[in-house]
Structure formats: C-alpha cells, structure tokens
Design an enzyme around this catalytic site. Structure first.
Site, PDB file in Angstrom:
ATOM      1  N   GLU A 143       0.652  -1.266  -0.149  1.00  0.00           N
ATOM      2  CA  GLU A 143      -0.393   0.108  -0.205  1.00  0.00           C
ATOM      3  C   GLU A 143       0.824   1.246  -0.155  1.00  0.00           C
ATOM      4  O   GLU A 143       0.463   2.137  -0.497  1.00  0.00           O
ATOM      5  CB  GLU A 143      -0.719  -0.226   1.357  1.00  0.00           C
ATOM      6  CG  GLU A 143      -2.113   0.992   1.415  1.00  0.00           C
ATOM      7  CD  GLU A 143      -3.414   0.907   1.863  1.00  0.00           C
ATOM      8  OE1 GLU A 143      -3.828  -0.317   1.455  1.00  0.00           O
ATOM      9  OE2 GLU A 143      -4.168   2.070   2.033  1.00  0.00           O
TER      10      GLU A 143
ATOM     11  N   GLU B 182       2.306   1.978  -3.751  1.00  0.00           N
ATOM     12  CA  GLU B 182       1.106   2.460  -4.811  1.00  0.00           C
ATOM     13  C   GLU B 182       1.125   4.047  -3.966  1.00  0.00           C
ATOM     14  O   GLU B 182       0.751   4.318  -4.993  1.00  0.00           O
ATOM     15  CB  GLU B 182      -0.542   1.234  -4.084  1.00  0.00           C
ATOM     16  CG  GLU B 182      -1.091   1.650  -4.512  1.00  0.00           C
ATOM     17  CD  GLU B 182      -2.895   1.741  -4.416  1.00  0.00           C
ATOM     18  OE1 GLU B 182      -2.234   0.762  -3.419  1.00  0.00           O
ATOM     19  OE2 GLU B 182      -3.763   1.168  -4.902  1.00  0.00           O
TER      20      GLU B 182
ATOM     21  N   CYS C 193      -8.118  -1.775   3.587  1.00  0.00           N
ATOM     22  CA  CYS C 193      -8.854  -3.659   3.941  1.00  0.00           C
ATOM     23  C   CYS C 193     -10.370  -3.755   4.827  1.00  0.00           C
ATOM     24  O   CYS C 193     -10.054  -4.533   5.505  1.00  0.00           O
ATOM     25  CB  CYS C 193      -7.611  -3.997   5.389  1.00  0.00           C
ATOM     26  SG  CYS C 193      -7.124  -1.436   5.923  1.00  0.00           S
TER      27      CYS C 193
ATOM     28  N   SER D 226      -7.477   1.877  -2.560  1.00  0.00           N
ATOM     29  CA  SER D 226      -6.245   1.379  -2.970  1.00  0.00           C
ATOM     30  C   SER D 226      -6.697  -0.297  -3.421  1.00  0.00           C
ATOM     31  O   SER D 226      -7.552  -0.213  -2.957  1.00  0.00           O
ATOM     32  CB  SER D 226      -5.248   1.157  -1.400  1.00  0.00           C
ATOM     33  OG  SER D 226      -5.126  -0.225  -1.634  1.00  0.00           O
TER      34      SER D 226
ATOM     35  N   LYS E 170     -15.945  -9.638   6.618  1.00  0.00           N
ATOM     36  CA  LYS E 170     -14.781 -10.209   6.872  1.00  0.00           C
ATOM     37  C   LYS E 170     -15.607 -11.628   6.126  1.00  0.00           C
ATOM     38  O   LYS E 170     -15.138 -12.163   5.344  1.00  0.00           O
ATOM     39  CB  LYS E 170     -14.108 -10.598   7.651  1.00  0.00           C
ATOM     40  CG  LYS E 170     -13.180  -9.967   8.034  1.00  0.00           C
ATOM     41  CD  LYS E 170     -11.797  -9.464   6.682  1.00  0.00           C
ATOM     42  CE  LYS E 170     -11.343  -7.738   6.995  1.00  0.00           C
ATOM     43  NZ  LYS E 170     -10.968  -7.290   6.103  1.00  0.00           N
TER      44      LYS E 170
ATOM     45  N   GLU F  38     -16.724 -10.371   2.834  1.00  0.00           N
ATOM     46  CA  GLU F  38     -15.451 -10.296   1.739  1.00  0.00           C
ATOM     47  C   GLU F  38     -14.842 -11.313   1.035  1.00  0.00           C
ATOM     48  O   GLU F  38     -14.336 -11.647  -0.491  1.00  0.00           O
ATOM     49  CB  GLU F  38     -14.389  -9.652   2.327  1.00  0.00           C
ATOM     50  CG  GLU F  38     -12.878  -9.114   1.608  1.00  0.00           C
ATOM     51  CD  GLU F  38     -11.685  -8.626   2.386  1.00  0.00           C
ATOM     52  OE1 GLU F  38     -11.573  -9.142   3.341  1.00  0.00           O
ATOM     53  OE2 GLU F  38     -11.490  -7.285   2.183  1.00  0.00           O
TER      54      GLU F  38
ATOM     55  N   GLU G 244     -13.839 -11.297  -6.709  1.00  0.00           N
ATOM     56  CA  GLU G 244     -12.467 -11.185  -7.061  1.00  0.00           C
ATOM     57  C   GLU G 244     -11.648 -12.053  -6.556  1.00  0.00           C
ATOM     58  O   GLU G 244     -10.462 -12.457  -6.930  1.00  0.00           O
ATOM     59  CB  GLU G 244     -12.448 -10.256  -6.455  1.00  0.00           C
ATOM     60  CG  GLU G 244     -12.851  -8.842  -7.095  1.00  0.00           C
ATOM     61  CD  GLU G 244     -14.575  -8.180  -6.464  1.00  0.00           C
ATOM     62  OE1 GLU G 244     -14.522  -8.803  -5.936  1.00  0.00           O
ATOM     63  OE2 GLU G 244     -14.607  -7.133  -7.065  1.00  0.00           O
TER      64      GLU G 244
ATOM     65  N   CYS H  51     -11.373  -2.663  14.091  1.00  0.00           N
ATOM     66  CA  CYS H  51     -11.105  -3.705  14.133  1.00  0.00           C
ATOM     67  C   CYS H  51     -11.775  -4.360  15.870  1.00  0.00           C
ATOM     68  O   CYS H  51     -12.523  -5.208  15.752  1.00  0.00           O
ATOM     69  CB  CYS H  51     -10.572  -4.754  14.046  1.00  0.00           C
ATOM     70  SG  CYS H  51     -10.844  -4.247  12.106  1.00  0.00           S
TER      71      CYS H  51
HETATM   72 FE1  HC0 Z   1      -8.607  -6.376  10.897  1.00  0.00          FE
HETATM   73 FE2  HC0 Z   1      -7.422  -6.431   9.633  1.00  0.00          FE
HETATM   74  S1  HC0 Z   1      -7.207  -5.302  11.277  1.00  0.00           S
HETATM   75  S2  HC0 Z   1      -9.480  -5.248   9.035  1.00  0.00           S
HETATM   76  O1  HC0 Z   1      -9.873  -4.707  11.150  1.00  0.00           O
HETATM   77  O2  HC0 Z   1      -6.525  -4.544   7.748  1.00  0.00           O
HETATM   78  O3  HC0 Z   1     -11.624  -7.746  10.274  1.00  0.00           O
HETATM   79  O4  HC0 Z   1      -8.317  -7.279  13.563  1.00  0.00           O
HETATM   80  O5  HC0 Z   1      -7.648  -8.788  10.469  1.00  0.00           O
HETATM   81  O6  HC0 Z   1      -7.852  -8.324   7.304  1.00  0.00           O
HETATM   82  O7  HC0 Z   1      -4.261  -7.194   9.763  1.00  0.00           O
HETATM   83  C1  HC0 Z   1     -10.658  -7.700  10.882  1.00  0.00           C
HETATM   84  C2  HC0 Z   1      -8.974  -6.836  12.676  1.00  0.00           C
HETATM   85  C3  HC0 Z   1      -7.867  -7.634  10.239  1.00  0.00           C
HETATM   86  C4  HC0 Z   1      -7.422  -7.604   7.490  1.00  0.00           C
HETATM   87  C5  HC0 Z   1      -5.311  -7.203   9.584  1.00  0.00           C
HETATM   88  C6  HC0 Z   1      -7.224  -4.931   7.710  1.00  0.00           C
HETATM   89 FE1  SF4 Z   2     -14.096  -3.266   8.789  1.00  0.00          FE
HETATM   90 FE2  SF4 Z   2     -15.362  -3.407  10.997  1.00  0.00          FE
HETATM   91 FE3  SF4 Z   2     -14.911  -5.064   9.796  1.00  0.00          FE
HETATM   92 FE4  SF4 Z   2     -12.717  -3.893  11.297  1.00  0.00          FE
HETATM   93  S1  SF4 Z   2     -14.094  -4.975  12.276  1.00  0.00           S
HETATM   94  S2  SF4 Z   2     -12.569  -4.666   8.931  1.00  0.00           S
HETATM   95  S3  SF4 Z   2     -13.620  -1.565  10.719  1.00  0.00           S
HETATM   96  S4  SF4 Z   2     -16.537  -3.857   9.231  1.00  0.00           S
END
Ligand code: HC0
Ligand code: SF4
Length: 559
Positions: A277, A280, A297, A317, A356, A359, A364, A493
């Site tokens: 990142e 980039e 992320c 990104s 997640k 995701e 993709e 997170c």
């Molecule tokens: Fe997170 Fe992550 S920090 S999004 O909040 O960037 O879920 O803990 O794992 O992928 O590393 C969440 C937390 C992760 C990812 C990382 C990022």
């Molecule tokens: Fe985004 Fe919340 Fe998931 Fe972290 S826990 S990746 S801030 S939705």
C-alpha cells in the site's frame, strides 16, 4: 458538585446526561434494553422506571438529574410494573431459548431471570415470521425482536447507513429494511454493528462453524487458521479475562487443541499490505493520480463506497485486505511448501468482523472456483467452538504461531485499532505520524509528514457516520488529504461486529490499550523489517508493486 437522594442516600453528581447514569454510577443496576450511552435516548423499553417521593413515575434514561431530587429505584410498584412490561415482551417473543444462538448472552433471558419471571400470563402471538438469512453476514429473526430500536439507531446515527427502520403500527410493528426487503437487497454494508447492540437473538451473525467442523473432521484437508490483530485482545473476555488482556498464545494453543493443523497470523499479511500500500501510495503521489488514496482493508468501508459514493471507487487502494492477501499467499505459494495443494488446504480466518464473511465470498477472491479464504469465524464463534470442543480455556497452554506466516512486526499488529493501518503504511516510508484530532471535527485524526520536500497529509477516521462527514467535506472541497484510513467500526476492528458483547466504548478503549501495549513489546516495528517478507519478495514476488505482486496481492473491485 450537586447532590440528590437515591433510595434515601445522598449521592453527588456532576455532568451526567441523565438519571440512569447517576444511578449506575452510584452502584445500582437498573435494567434497560434500549439505552446505550453512544446512541440517542429512545425511552421506549420502560424498564428503567424510577419513582419520586410524590409517587411520580419516570424513565431514568430520559430524565435529567436535578439537585435536590429524591428518587427510588426498586419499590414494590416499580418492580411489579417492570415484571408486567417484561411479561408482555416475552409474550410476543419466540421463546425457543434452547436452540437460540444468543442463549446465555441474551439480555431478555437475563432480565427474565433477574426479575424472577416464572410464568407468562399473556397468550403468545400466533404465526411465525420468516427468517431473513439472505445476507452473508447477518441473520434477522423478526420473531425475536423486542422493538427496542437499538439496531435502527446504530445503523442510522453511528454508521450513517440507515437500512433498518420501524414499519407498521401497534401490535404489528416491526423493525425491517426498507419496503420489507431482505437485507441482501438493500444497501447494507455488513458491518454487523446492528447485531453488536441487539439485546436478543433478533440480529445475529451468519455462522461458518459447521463448515469449519467438517473441514477439521476431513482427513484430506490441511486446515490452517489466520488470526486477526483484534482477536487476541478480546477473545479472553469470553472466558473471564479483563478486556484488552493479550491472549495470543492461548488463542494459538486453543486452536491447536481443536484440531487446526497450522495457526498463522493475519498481522503477517498486514505487514505485506502496508508494504504494497505504501508502494502504491508513493506512485500515486509521484504521478499525482487517484488521490486521496483510501485504505481498502475494511470490507464494509469498500462496500460503503461502492454503494453510496461510487464516484470515489478509484480512490480505494487496489491492495487486497490482509485477510485476502493471506489467503492468496497461502494457496498460491505456501501450500506447496507445506506439501499440499490449494484444493486440499482449507483457510479459516478468525476475525472480529462480520463483513469479512462477505469479503471472502467476493468473486474477485476466487481462483478457478476455489475461494482464497474458505471460512470466516468471528471472535464469538471461536469462543463457541472452544467450548463445544470441551477445551478449558483457563488451562490451555500458550503456544507460539507457526512459521513462516506467523511472524509479524508491530506495524502489522496495530492494524486492529484505528490509526494503525495509516501508521504502518507511513512506517514503511520511514516516518512515524503523530496524529492529532482535527480542530473542526475531533472524530477525524490527522497528521502531516515531511516527505521529499512535500508535505503528506494523512487522515484517519472510524465509524461510517464519521467517514460520511469526511467524504462530504472532500466533495465540497473543504478538506484535502493524501491518504485516508477508514475503518467502519468505531475504534477500528477492536470494535468489530463479531467481537464479544458488550462492545461498549470503555471496553473498546481497553482492547485498544491492550493491542498498542502489546506492540510496544515487539522488537521490529516497521513491516519492511519483517525477515519472512524479505524472503517472500526475494524468492517469489520480486519487488513491491511488481507484476507478480499485483497478480497475487491486488485487485480491481469490480462492483
Ligand atoms: Fe481487521 Fe485487518 S485489522 S481489517 O480490523 O487491515 O477484521 O483485527 O484482520 O484483513 O490485519 C478485521 C482486525 C483484520 C484485515 C488485518 C486489516
Ligand atoms: Fe471494518 Fe469493522 Fe470489519 Fe474492522 S471489524 S474490517 S472496521 S467492518
């Protein structure tokens, strides 16, 4: 200092927003469903009633404290009223507690027990409403909703998304997405904050536990886990540890006991993300293109931009999130080294996050029909699996992560709290940003960095409602930044929708302290110092930003 009387005792108070806060500060617990200090006061559940000396009854949450007041919290009349209110709620509520995922953690169940409800004198409503499990992240069971409106206010006030609302009247009232659609058909971004405040089983997290058990029982499969940064400082809460206590070694040990073959660290992949990142970012800066650069992320943030601000899609990104970089590297490079192949390796992420889950299902992130990440468990689900497997957490022996994908720097660890991603990206270019609250909007933290005779402006924000304000400022030309980190959940997170409940402000603060304290003990701070990643580039990817790195670690968000 002002004083008032509670249950005949003098109590002092200062700037508490309402009577309920004063009462709780005095060490007296009043039941509530619809009160959250971070949301507006709704005053609908009628559980926090108090009585003054003249017999006047009022809801403590919506009454301002006044000096000289004298109130009682647990008179016979109040207790009777609370019981009737609760019985009425229970009469309208599906009471199949034994099969409810929320059992043991349900506020309705807890209060029925505390208030000693033995029988319900009102008949149960007939007919069951269909369950909405259309979303990859959230399950909505309207039969368990008590209309407290916590989810509605969270989605609207904190997240600025507003896809849940009240519909119909009287006994037909319901909380539903617009036009009674399914969650998957509306602009929900899967952040799970609705489920994080739901006191009952009306909004819960879509479970991947069965999928993971099957993989663990399958002798063909090599099952590997990756643990997100924020999980290590919150899982312990499920087993009586204080919020914020780092329990990394215990989490690894528990996963091994459950039967995982290898346990790795998402922070390793976060180090890779920070490197790609920043590469980039420097390129965009040098060409003065697609600025500001937004971090990518947080999948709820990515989806938010796609659905609500598509004009900014190019600013995101192209880096995949650490979760997805891990999956891609695991199946694309490291599986072979482990003596297996991408078909027989099953990647499980342990995340604080509900988004997640969606995701991991994005097209993709599939290759030849195989997902890079096979299943995503939230912190809550992992706690359940630990219990289900009969593992006594207290007695689990601490273990280190497996190598090589278990080695991370401090930069990767702090990804789990807001400001962490931007800090790690700046560390890669040799700078340590010093964030300060923006004078116009204290929820936005900014830093300026001198870089090659240029000032780089960095902003970080968490909570989508706050991000929306920042986007509006950008759009109006009131503000400009070069790099913007957005995390959908308040505090990042550590406050994710899949974290143990409650997920209050104070608990989030403790988790953040735990995480940033934990990183202080790490010898390496900058992701570029990570020796495993140096080898990864040397042996496989070439340079950061190379064509090979792009193929494995970047994406074009196609939605
Ligand atoms: Fe997170 Fe992550 S920090 S999004 O909040 O960037 O879920 O803990 O794992 O992928 O590393 C969440 C937390 C992760 C990812 C990382 C990022
Ligand atoms: Fe985004 Fe919340 Fe998931 Fe972290 S826990 S990746 S801030 S939705």
């Amino acid at each position: 200092e002002k004083t008032m009387k509670i249950n005949g005792k003098q109590v002092s108070f200062t700037d508490e927003a309402n009577l309920l806060e004063v009462i709780r500060k005095a060490g007296i617990e009043l039941p509530t469903f619809c009160y959250h200090s971070e949301l507006s006061v709704y005053g609908a559940c009628r559980m926090c009633l108090v009585e003054d000396d003249n017999g006047r009854i009022m809801a403590a949450c919506s009454t301002p404290p006044r000096p000289g007041m004298s109130i009682r919290t647990h008179t016979e009349r109040l207790i009777r009223q609370r019981r009737v209110t609760l019985e009425l709620l229970l009469a309208n509520h599906d009471r199949e507690c034994t099969t409810c995922v929320k059992s043991g953690n349900c506020r309705l169940q807890e209060l029925a027990n505390i208030l000693g409800i033995g029988e319900i004198r009102f008949g149960q409503k007939n007919g069951r409403l269909p369950i909405d499990d259309s979303s990859p992240a959230i399950v909505r069971d309207p039969n368990k909703c008590i209309l407290c409106g916590d989810c509605v206010r969270m989605c609207e006030e904190v997240q600025g998304v507003g896809v849940l609302g009240f519909a119909y009247r009287g006994s037909n009232a319901k909380v539903v997405p617009p036009f009674n659609k399914n969650i998957s058909e509306v602009n929900c971004v899967d952040c799970g904050q609705c489920a994080a405040v739901c006191p009952t089983g009306a909004l819960t997290i879509a479970s991947h536990m069965e999928k993971v058990w099957s993989a663990l029982y399958d002798p063909q499969k090599t099952v590997v886990a990756q643990i997100a940064p924020a999980v290590r400082v919150s899982l312990g809460e499920e087993f009586g540890l204080k919020p914020g206590t780092p329990a990394t070694g215990k989490v690894v040990g528990a996963l091994k006991k459950i039967g995982f073959d290898k346990v790795f660290d998402t922070c390793f992949a976060a180090d890779v993300t920070a490197i790609e990142e920043s590469c980039e970012f420097l390129e965009r800066i040098s060409k003065n293109q697609r600025l500001p650069q937004f971090t990518s992320c947080c999948p709820a943030w990515v989806k938010y931009v796609e659905l609500h601000y598509p004009q900014y899609k190019d600013n995101i990104s192209t880096c995949r999130s650490p979760q997805q970089m891990f999956g891609s590297l695991m199946k694309g490079i490291y599986a072979k080294a482990m003596g297996t192949d991408s078909e027989n390796i099953f990647v499980v992420s342990i995340m604080p996050c509900t988004a997640k889950k969606s995701e991991a299902k994005r097209e993709e992130f599939f290759k030849n029909g195989i997902p890079d990440v096979d299943a995503v468990l939230t912190t809550q689900e992992l706690a359940r699996m630990i219990r289900e497997a009969g593992v006594v957490f207290d007695e689990v022996e601490e273990m280190p992560f497996d190598m090589p994908l278990g080695f991370a720097t401090g930069g990767g660890v702090i990804f789990g709290g807001s400001k962490g991603v931007a800090t790690a990206v700046m560390r890669v270019i040799g700078k340590e940003p010093d964030f300060k609250a923006d004078k116009d909007n204290p929820n936005i933290k900014t830093a300026e960095i001198d870089y090659n005779a240029r000032k780089i402006k960095v902003a970080t924000v968490s909570g989508l409602g706050n991000a929306k304000k920042l986007l509006e400022d950008l759009r109006a030309g009131n503000k400009y930044y070069d790099l913007i980190e957005v995390m959908a959940c308040s505090g990042g997170c550590i406050g994710g929708g899949g974290q143990p409940q409650p997920n209050s402000n104070n608990i989030r603060k403790s988790r953040k302290q735990g995480l940033f304290g934990h990183e202080k003990l790490m010898q390496l701070k900058s992701p570029i110092e990570n020796p495993v990643i140096k080898d990864l580039y040397k042996d496989n990817l070439g340079e950061p930003g190379s064509a090979k790195a792009h193929a494995m670690l970047h994406t074009a968000y196609t939605n």
